[in-house]
Design a protein around this motif. Structure first.
Motif, PDB file in Angstrom:
ATOM      1  N   ASP A   1       0.926  -1.238   0.088  1.00  0.00           N
ATOM      2  CA  ASP A   1       0.011  -0.060  -0.114  1.00  0.00           C
ATOM      3  C   ASP A   1       0.839   1.209   0.019  1.00  0.00           C
ATOM      4  OD1 ASP A   1      -2.324  -1.674   0.197  1.00  0.00           O
ATOM      5  OD2 ASP A   1      -2.305  -1.598   2.299  1.00  0.00           O
ATOM      6  N   ALA A   2       1.848   1.266  -1.134  1.00  0.00           N
ATOM      7  CA  ALA A   2       2.797   2.541  -1.225  1.00  0.00           C
ATOM      8  C   ALA A   2       2.169   3.466  -2.101  1.00  0.00           C
ATOM      9  CB  ALA A   2       3.827   2.084  -1.372  1.00  0.00           C
ATOM     10  N   LYS A   3       2.066   4.636  -1.877  1.00  0.00           N
ATOM     11  CA  LYS A   3       1.557   5.686  -2.955  1.00  0.00           C
ATOM     12  C   LYS A   3       2.970   6.142  -3.570  1.00  0.00           C
ATOM     13  CE  LYS A   3      -1.342   9.565  -4.172  1.00  0.00           C
ATOM     14  NZ  LYS A   3      -2.009  10.727  -3.510  1.00  0.00           N
ATOM     15  N   ILE A   4       3.198   5.826  -5.014  1.00  0.00           N
ATOM     16  CA  ILE A   4       4.190   6.268  -5.625  1.00  0.00           C
ATOM     17  C   ILE A   4       4.125   7.853  -6.173  1.00  0.00           C
ATOM     18  CG2 ILE A   4       5.426   5.938  -7.866  1.00  0.00           C
ATOM     19  CD1 ILE A   4       4.799   2.849  -7.636  1.00  0.00           C
ATOM     20  N   ILE A   5       5.146   8.540  -5.938  1.00  0.00           N
ATOM     21  CA  ILE A   5       5.387   9.822  -6.160  1.00  0.00           C
ATOM     22  C   ILE A   5       6.453  10.031  -7.228  1.00  0.00           C
ATOM     23  CG2 ILE A   5       5.693  12.158  -5.588  1.00  0.00           C
ATOM     24  CD1 ILE A   5       2.968  10.989  -4.761  1.00  0.00           C
ATOM     25  N   ASP A   6       6.427   9.872  -8.550  1.00  0.00           N
ATOM     26  CA  ASP A   6       7.439   9.798  -9.485  1.00  0.00           C
ATOM     27  C   ASP A   6       6.700  10.029 -11.022  1.00  0.00           C
ATOM     28  OD1 ASP A   6       9.562   9.505 -11.305  1.00  0.00           O
ATOM     29  OD2 ASP A   6       9.865   7.323 -10.622  1.00  0.00           O
ATOM     30  N   SER A   7       6.705  11.424 -11.081  1.00  0.00           N
ATOM     31  CA  SER A   7       6.117  12.080 -12.350  1.00  0.00           C
ATOM     32  C   SER A   7       6.562  11.251 -13.671  1.00  0.00           C
ATOM     33  CB  SER A   7       6.408  13.490 -12.641  1.00  0.00           C
ATOM     34  OG  SER A   7       7.759  13.786 -12.743  1.00  0.00           O
TER      35      SER A   7
ATOM     36  N   PHE B   1       3.329   4.506 -12.853  1.00  0.00           N
ATOM     37  CA  PHE B   1       2.590   4.379 -11.584  1.00  0.00           C
ATOM     38  C   PHE B   1       2.147   5.626 -10.712  1.00  0.00           C
ATOM     39  CE2 PHE B   1       4.458   0.288 -12.995  1.00  0.00           C
ATOM     40  CZ  PHE B   1       3.307  -0.357 -12.946  1.00  0.00           C
ATOM     41  N   HIS B   2       2.691   6.853 -11.268  1.00  0.00           N
ATOM     42  CA  HIS B   2       2.820   8.063 -10.396  1.00  0.00           C
ATOM     43  C   HIS B   2       1.430   8.077 -10.025  1.00  0.00           C
ATOM     44  CE1 HIS B   2       3.411  12.002  -9.116  1.00  0.00           C
ATOM     45  NE2 HIS B   2       2.766  12.697 -10.339  1.00  0.00           N
TER      46      HIS B   2
ATOM     47  N   LEU C   1       3.601   0.523   6.398  1.00  0.00           N
ATOM     48  CA  LEU C   1       3.583   1.615   7.281  1.00  0.00           C
ATOM     49  C   LEU C   1       2.517   2.755   7.013  1.00  0.00           C
ATOM     50  CD1 LEU C   1       7.290   2.178   6.375  1.00  0.00           C
ATOM     51  CD2 LEU C   1       6.471   1.422   8.663  1.00  0.00           C
ATOM     52  N   ASP C   2       2.143   3.502   7.801  1.00  0.00           N
ATOM     53  CA  ASP C   2       0.975   4.529   7.998  1.00  0.00           C
ATOM     54  C   ASP C   2       1.288   5.372   6.588  1.00  0.00           C
ATOM     55  OD1 ASP C   2      -0.158   3.203  10.183  1.00  0.00           O
ATOM     56  OD2 ASP C   2       0.732   4.875  11.519  1.00  0.00           O
ATOM     57  N   ASN C   3       0.182   5.562   5.710  1.00  0.00           N
ATOM     58  CA  ASN C   3       0.235   6.583   4.769  1.00  0.00           C
ATOM     59  C   ASN C   3       1.513   6.493   3.928  1.00  0.00           C
ATOM     60  OD1 ASN C   3      -0.827   8.886   3.422  1.00  0.00           O
ATOM     61  ND2 ASN C   3       0.044  10.235   4.382  1.00  0.00           N
ATOM     62  N   LEU C   4       1.983   5.306   3.658  1.00  0.00           N
ATOM     63  CA  LEU C   4       3.325   5.190   3.079  1.00  0.00           C
ATOM     64  C   LEU C   4       3.400   5.948   1.733  1.00  0.00           C
ATOM     65  CD1 LEU C   4       6.165   4.089   2.851  1.00  0.00           C
ATOM     66  CD2 LEU C   4       5.340   1.906   2.122  1.00  0.00           C
ATOM     67  N   HIS C   5       4.226   6.771   1.593  1.00  0.00           N
ATOM     68  CA  HIS C   5       4.527   7.280   0.175  1.00  0.00           C
ATOM     69  C   HIS C   5       5.921   6.754  -0.340  1.00  0.00           C
ATOM     70  CE1 HIS C   5       1.211   9.638   0.902  1.00  0.00           C
ATOM     71  NE2 HIS C   5       1.239  10.168   0.088  1.00  0.00           N
ATOM     72  N   VAL C   6       6.307   6.433  -1.713  1.00  0.00           N
ATOM     73  CA  VAL C   6       7.691   6.259  -2.200  1.00  0.00           C
ATOM     74  C   VAL C   6       7.793   7.042  -3.264  1.00  0.00           C
ATOM     75  CG1 VAL C   6       8.794   4.069  -3.274  1.00  0.00           C
ATOM     76  CG2 VAL C   6       7.240   3.775  -1.155  1.00  0.00           C
ATOM     77  N   SER C   7       9.148   7.394  -3.364  1.00  0.00           N
ATOM     78  CA  SER C   7       9.554   8.168  -4.613  1.00  0.00           C
ATOM     79  C   SER C   7      10.958   7.409  -4.946  1.00  0.00           C
ATOM     80  CB  SER C   7       9.802   9.337  -4.220  1.00  0.00           C
ATOM     81  OG  SER C   7      10.824   9.721  -3.407  1.00  0.00           O
ATOM     82  N   GLN C   8      11.536   8.018  -6.103  1.00  0.00           N
ATOM     83  CA  GLN C   8      13.056   7.935  -6.377  1.00  0.00           C
ATOM     84  C   GLN C   8      13.673   8.347  -5.050  1.00  0.00           C
ATOM     85  OE1 GLN C   8      14.453   9.622  -9.867  1.00  0.00           O
ATOM     86  NE2 GLN C   8      12.524   9.280 -10.958  1.00  0.00           N
ATOM     87  N   GLY C   9      14.945   7.760  -4.978  1.00  0.00           N
ATOM     88  CA  GLY C   9      15.767   8.065  -3.867  1.00  0.00           C
ATOM     89  C   GLY C   9      16.111   9.424  -4.129  1.00  0.00           C
ATOM     90  N   TRP C  10      16.440  10.189  -3.047  1.00  0.00           N
ATOM     91  CA  TRP C  10      16.701  11.568  -2.841  1.00  0.00           C
ATOM     92  C   TRP C  10      18.137  11.813  -3.135  1.00  0.00           C
ATOM     93  CZ3 TRP C  10      13.403  12.875   2.058  1.00  0.00           C
ATOM     94  CH2 TRP C  10      12.169  12.499   1.861  1.00  0.00           C
ATOM     95  N   PHE C  11      18.752  12.916  -3.773  1.00  0.00           N
ATOM     96  CA  PHE C  11      20.139  13.174  -3.888  1.00  0.00           C
ATOM     97  C   PHE C  11      20.523  14.782  -3.217  1.00  0.00           C
ATOM     98  CE2 PHE C  11      22.949  15.588  -6.828  1.00  0.00           C
ATOM     99  CZ  PHE C  11      24.218  14.804  -6.281  1.00  0.00           C
TER     100      PHE C  11
END
Length: 417
Positions: free
Chosen positions: A7-13, A17-18, A49-59
């Protein structure tokens, strides 16, 4: 490693799956399946995890650690753990250690120290020997060893011809030159932004002109030489305008802004607290708003924490004598979420990879698992217990933040905060 993230919301434009809430199956460091209700037939480890969001790894394009030489401020080992728990799968290490990272052996030293960690370390080589601004360092040798760019941390190059030669020289291997921009003669003995606050407090001022004049000069040099130039931690409205015009004219210039310049202003100096002494200095609300606009319209390419650990002996002293710098990894995401929309925060925490030549892993089936895990909604106050760094010089203590970093998944390692 085999893991199912639930249940991960993907944030990746850039991902198909954005903005979709999905399960992610990861096998041996690669994303194997993205879908809903992936069956767990092999009793694999699951992460929910609660309200889990996933993005590309940050730099993060500007991180100082200390080692070698200043291990009392921060070590590479602890610094990479701090970065991981703050959401960063990769950092660019500034060369301001002792000795300065100005040759191949120093690049190899820090790279070897960073082996085996979830967060990847990419060294920035000094542009000049000992960052003294006199002779060009061994740029090609450092590039062969793994340096991703060349610049003298928080030091402006007064010798315009030396910067011109460097910009020309690195084109032979498609190198990136970094030019911190602050005219030291105009800055003089200044310690705070020149304006109403510095006048009222009796602090020597650093005018916006010190930055803008140097940026204008460096852009003229870039126009003459060609090549690529990165201007770190811009802090004034006029600086943004100059870079916007240069981009419009086709120059290959990129720039970053530090989190503290987006969130704080020179009004914070009222109590002479040296945690707010940074370089460039905190500016006015007008500048802060212009920096936010520069981000949203695309002029400013990336956001950096400009993480700079300073030991207490060099911070807890009178304002004029204290060293400039604030730690910022732990507070970066939470502070940014108070002033910017989530998608822009994620975009600007990942965009630096392209500028610095680091491989971009879009969230898709078959891609490497290089992920940051977070909850964008939790509100809290940033306190001393939130600091994981050895040094505690945070400008964000007592500041309301929004969002919580859960950790990262990278290099076949799951690190949770």
């Amino acid at each position: 490693m085999k893991l199912i993230i639930r249940d991960a919301k993907i944030i990746d434009s850039k991902s198909p799956f954005h903005n979709k809430t999905v399960d992610i199956l990861i096998v041996d460091g690669f994303i194997q399946i993205i879908g809903t209700s992936i069956p767990n037939l092999e009793q694999l480890e699951e992460l929910k995890l609660d309200n889990l969001h996933v993005s590309q790894g940050w730099f993060d394009s500007s991180v100082s650690l200390g080692e070698p030489g200043y291990e009392d401020r921060e070590t590479i080992s602890n610094g990479l753990q701090v970065a991981a728990k703050s959401g960063f799968t990769a950092i660019a290490l500034q060369p301001n250690s002792f000795p300065i990272i100005d040759n191949q052996s120093q690049v190899n030293f820090v790279k070897n120290k960073a082996t085996g960690f979830a967060t990847q370390l990419y060294p920035i080589g000094a542009l000049t020997k000992e960052s003294a601004g006199k002779d060009m360092a061994e740029l090609y040798d450092m590039q062969k060893a793994g340096a991703i760019a060349f610049g003298d941390y928080n030091k402006s190059l007064s010798n315009a011809n030396l910067l011109k030669i460097a910009l020309q020289y690195v084109q032979d291997f498609d190198g990136l030159t970094i030019a911190f921009s602050q005219d030291e003669n105009i800055k003089g003995n200044g310690v705070a932004n020149e304006g109403i606050v510095s006048t009222r407090l009796g602090l020597k001022g650093i005018p916006n002109l010190a930055e803008e004049l140097q940026i204008a000069r460096n852009l003229f040099l870039l126009e003459y030489t060609g090549g690529k130039l990165h201007i770190p931690t811009v802090s004034t409205k006029k600086s943004v305008e100059l870079i916007k015009e240069a981009k419009k004219n086709g120059l290959k210039v990129s720039c970053s802004v530090a989190v503290h310049h987006l969130v704080l202003t020179d009004e914070k100096l009222e109590e002479f607290d040296t945690r707010y002494k940074v370089s460039p200095p905190l500016r006015t609300e007008t500048d802060r708003i212009a920096l936010l606009k520069g981000l949203t319209e695309g002029t400013i390419d990336m956001i950096t924490s400009d993480h700079n650990p300073i030991d207490i002996e060099h911070k807890k002293m009178e304002f004029d004598g204290a060293k400039s710098g604030t730690i910022g990894l732990e507070s970066a995401f939470g502070a940014l979420m108070t002033v910017l929309p989530l998608e822009i925060v994620i975009e600007k925490l990942t965009a630096g990879k392209e500028t610095f030549g680091i491989e971009i892993q879009t969230i898709n089936e078959g891609s490497s698992a290089n992920l940051t895990l977070f909850n964008p909604e939790i509100e809290s106050i940033f306190t001393k217990s939130s600091i994981l760094s050895k040094s505690k010089n945070s400008a964000f203590l007592g500041i309301p933040i929004k969002g919580k970093v859960y950790g990262i998944l990278n290099q076949q390692k799951l690190i949770l905060a």
